[in-house]
Design a protein around this motif. Sequence first.
Motif, PDB file in Angstrom:
ATOM      1  N   ILE A 192      66.224  -5.700  89.388  1.00 39.60           N
ATOM      2  CA  ILE A 192      66.262  -5.597  88.252  1.00 39.60           C
ATOM      3  C   ILE A 192      66.289  -6.631  87.148  1.00 39.60           C
ATOM      4  CG2 ILE A 192      67.825  -4.658  86.333  1.00 39.60           C
ATOM      5  CD1 ILE A 192      66.623  -2.426  88.076  1.00 39.60           C
ATOM      6  N   VAL A 193      66.948  -7.809  87.828  1.00 44.97           N
ATOM      7  CA  VAL A 193      66.960  -9.268  87.036  1.00 44.97           C
ATOM      8  C   VAL A 193      65.773  -9.874  87.021  1.00 44.97           C
ATOM      9  CG1 VAL A 193      67.830 -11.304  87.295  1.00 44.97           C
ATOM     10  CG2 VAL A 193      69.514  -9.722  87.466  1.00 44.97           C
ATOM     11  N   GLU A 194      64.826  -9.782  88.305  1.00 43.04           N
ATOM     12  CA  GLU A 194      63.520 -10.333  88.229  1.00 43.04           C
ATOM     13  C   GLU A 194      62.626  -9.393  87.266  1.00 43.04           C
ATOM     14  OE1 GLU A 194      62.220  -9.671  92.284  1.00 43.04           O
ATOM     15  OE2 GLU A 194      63.451 -11.406  92.888  1.00 43.04           O
ATOM     16  N   ILE A 195      62.842  -8.031  87.177  1.00 40.32           N
ATOM     17  CA  ILE A 195      61.780  -7.374  86.016  1.00 40.32           C
ATOM     18  C   ILE A 195      62.349  -8.054  84.572  1.00 40.32           C
ATOM     19  CG2 ILE A 195      61.606  -5.149  84.905  1.00 40.32           C
ATOM     20  CD1 ILE A 195      61.834  -4.078  87.749  1.00 40.32           C
ATOM     21  N   VAL A 196      63.641  -7.968  84.295  1.00 41.16           N
ATOM     22  CA  VAL A 196      64.009  -8.268  83.061  1.00 41.16           C
ATOM     23  C   VAL A 196      63.586  -9.821  82.743  1.00 41.16           C
ATOM     24  CG1 VAL A 196      66.258  -8.690  81.718  1.00 41.16           C
ATOM     25  CG2 VAL A 196      66.185  -6.692  82.938  1.00 41.16           C
ATOM     26  N   GLU A 197      63.887 -10.511  83.623  1.00 42.36           N
ATOM     27  CA  GLU A 197      63.282 -11.885  83.409  1.00 42.36           C
ATOM     28  C   GLU A 197      61.629 -12.303  83.443  1.00 42.36           C
ATOM     29  OE1 GLU A 197      65.672 -14.092  86.171  1.00 42.36           O
ATOM     30  OE2 GLU A 197      67.386 -14.164  85.115  1.00 42.36           O
ATOM     31  N   SER A 198      61.074 -11.135  83.883  1.00 47.06           N
ATOM     32  CA  SER A 198      59.800 -11.126  83.806  1.00 47.06           C
ATOM     33  C   SER A 198      59.019 -11.517  82.405  1.00 47.06           C
ATOM     34  CB  SER A 198      58.908 -10.026  84.407  1.00 47.06           C
ATOM     35  OG  SER A 198      58.994  -8.967  83.565  1.00 47.06           O
ATOM     36  N   ALA A 199      57.829 -12.475  82.353  1.00 45.76           N
ATOM     37  CA  ALA A 199      57.283 -12.581  81.247  1.00 45.76           C
ATOM     38  C   ALA A 199      56.648 -11.680  80.388  1.00 45.76           C
ATOM     39  CB  ALA A 199      56.229 -13.601  81.478  1.00 45.76           C
ATOM     40  N   ARG A 200      56.278 -10.356  81.052  1.00 45.26           N
ATOM     41  CA  ARG A 200      55.928  -9.264  80.394  1.00 45.26           C
ATOM     42  C   ARG A 200      56.927  -8.495  79.563  1.00 45.26           C
ATOM     43  NH1 ARG A 200      53.182  -4.218  83.774  1.00 45.26           N
ATOM     44  NH2 ARG A 200      53.059  -2.723  82.041  1.00 45.26           N
ATOM     45  N   PHE A 201      58.118  -8.451  80.266  1.00 50.13           N
ATOM     46  CA  PHE A 201      59.399  -7.696  79.918  1.00 50.13           C
ATOM     47  C   PHE A 201      59.908  -8.420  78.868  1.00 50.13           C
ATOM     48  CE2 PHE A 201      63.669  -6.876  79.266  1.00 50.13           C
ATOM     49  CZ  PHE A 201      63.944  -5.371  79.502  1.00 50.13           C
ATOM     50  N   GLN A 202      59.874  -9.918  78.752  1.00 49.83           N
ATOM     51  CA  GLN A 202      60.348 -10.454  77.706  1.00 49.83           C
ATOM     52  C   GLN A 202      59.530 -10.763  76.550  1.00 49.83           C
ATOM     53  OE1 GLN A 202      63.096 -12.679  77.504  1.00 49.83           O
ATOM     54  NE2 GLN A 202      63.824 -11.437  79.474  1.00 49.83           N
ATOM     55  N   GLN A 203      58.189 -10.490  76.590  1.00 52.73           N
ATOM     56  CA  GLN A 203      57.399 -10.283  75.739  1.00 52.73           C
ATOM     57  C   GLN A 203      57.549  -9.175  74.824  1.00 52.73           C
ATOM     58  OE1 GLN A 203      55.486 -12.759  74.202  1.00 52.73           O
ATOM     59  NE2 GLN A 203      55.255 -11.573  72.588  1.00 52.73           N
ATOM     60  N   ALA A 204      57.721  -7.851  75.502  1.00 46.81           N
ATOM     61  CA  ALA A 204      57.921  -6.560  75.216  1.00 46.81           C
ATOM     62  C   ALA A 204      59.256  -6.503  74.523  1.00 46.81           C
ATOM     63  CB  ALA A 204      57.715  -5.542  76.154  1.00 46.81           C
ATOM     64  N   VAL A 205      60.321  -7.061  74.575  1.00 52.67           N
ATOM     65  CA  VAL A 205      61.457  -6.803  73.897  1.00 52.67           C
ATOM     66  C   VAL A 205      61.859  -8.068  72.912  1.00 52.67           C
ATOM     67  CG1 VAL A 205      62.602  -5.924  76.133  1.00 52.67           C
ATOM     68  CG2 VAL A 205      62.913  -8.418  75.684  1.00 52.67           C
TER      69      VAL A 205
ATOM     70  N   GLY B  89      60.531  -8.491  69.975  1.00 57.57           N
ATOM     71  CA  GLY B  89      60.653  -8.009  68.556  1.00 57.57           C
ATOM     72  C   GLY B  89      61.978  -7.318  68.395  1.00 57.57           C
ATOM     73  N   PRO B  90      62.071  -6.089  69.199  1.00 61.61           N
ATOM     74  CA  PRO B  90      63.353  -5.439  68.945  1.00 61.61           C
ATOM     75  C   PRO B  90      64.739  -6.039  69.220  1.00 61.61           C
ATOM     76  CG  PRO B  90      61.808  -4.079  70.467  1.00 61.61           C
ATOM     77  CD  PRO B  90      61.094  -5.404  70.277  1.00 61.61           C
ATOM     78  N   MET B  91      64.491  -7.235  69.921  1.00 62.60           N
ATOM     79  CA  MET B  91      65.988  -7.948  70.195  1.00 62.60           C
ATOM     80  C   MET B  91      66.083  -8.965  68.806  1.00 62.60           C
ATOM     81  SD  MET B  91      66.471 -10.878  73.309  1.00 62.60           S
ATOM     82  CE  MET B  91      66.534  -9.784  74.474  1.00 62.60           C
ATOM     83  N   VAL B  92      65.106  -9.411  68.280  1.00 59.39           N
ATOM     84  CA  VAL B  92      65.263  -9.918  67.410  1.00 59.39           C
ATOM     85  C   VAL B  92      65.659  -9.037  65.927  1.00 59.39           C
ATOM     86  CG1 VAL B  92      64.041 -11.304  65.249  1.00 59.39           C
ATOM     87  CG2 VAL B  92      63.533 -11.976  67.738  1.00 59.39           C
ATOM     88  N   ASP B  93      65.116  -7.949  66.069  1.00 59.84           N
ATOM     89  CA  ASP B  93      65.754  -6.936  65.176  1.00 59.84           C
ATOM     90  C   ASP B  93      67.283  -6.819  65.117  1.00 59.84           C
ATOM     91  OD1 ASP B  93      63.234  -7.007  63.876  1.00 59.84           O
ATOM     92  OD2 ASP B  93      62.526  -5.028  65.008  1.00 59.84           O
ATOM     93  N   ALA B  94      67.555  -6.510  66.366  1.00 59.14           N
ATOM     94  CA  ALA B  94      69.087  -6.160  66.766  1.00 59.14           C
ATOM     95  C   ALA B  94      70.058  -7.171  66.394  1.00 59.14           C
ATOM     96  CB  ALA B  94      69.274  -5.985  68.273  1.00 59.14           C
ATOM     97  N   PHE B  95      69.365  -8.740  66.547  1.00 60.17           N
ATOM     98  CA  PHE B  95      70.358  -9.870  66.348  1.00 60.17           C
ATOM     99  C   PHE B  95      70.628  -9.720  64.664  1.00 60.17           C
ATOM    100  CE2 PHE B  95      69.338 -12.079  70.324  1.00 60.17           C
ATOM    101  CZ  PHE B  95      70.214 -12.032  70.924  1.00 60.17           C
TER     102      PHE B  95
END
Length: 165
Positions: free
Chosen positions: A8-21, A23-29
């Motif tokens: 799970i950590v490997e997926i979350v830390e992947s470049a693909r996942f990081q790029q996908a999140v 925008g939503p992460m910045v909006d939430a912050f």
Amino acid sequence: MTRKPDPIVEIVESARFQQAVVGPMVDAFVRRLRAPGADGATSRAFLLDWLYLQRPMFERFRGHRFNVQFEGPPLAVDGEEFAIGCLIQREIEWARINPGKAVALLRRLRAAVDTEVDNWMGGQPMSFLPATPQRPFPDRAAADAEVARIIRDVLGSAGNPEGDA
């Protein structure tokens, strides 16, 4: 101590996942930082130190007299992540710690946290559940009032918590 790879950590830390999140992460912050009242103030205060550093903060330990901030991005060596620098704050002064000494301090602080939590738990039963985002409280004001009551009871205080309106 070296941690085993977690898929799970490997997926979350992947470049693909990081790029996908991103925008939503910045909006939430932004939503949290703009929130009115104590929630917004707490979110802004938590991130304030992050604005002073050129490198992103990787890990932080706060005591009563010292605030220790480790800079990233972390460097992974033999499965363990290390900060590439460190700052220790005392009141309004900073001391920069070189990366070699930062490695030693980070290891000691991590060990101290583990030791203190083990000692505090002292064999009392604890339920550890998978880490997932929290669902909203059905009644946040009531939940916050109950937490304030519990803390006042533990501290033996009848006064209002600071920051209450």
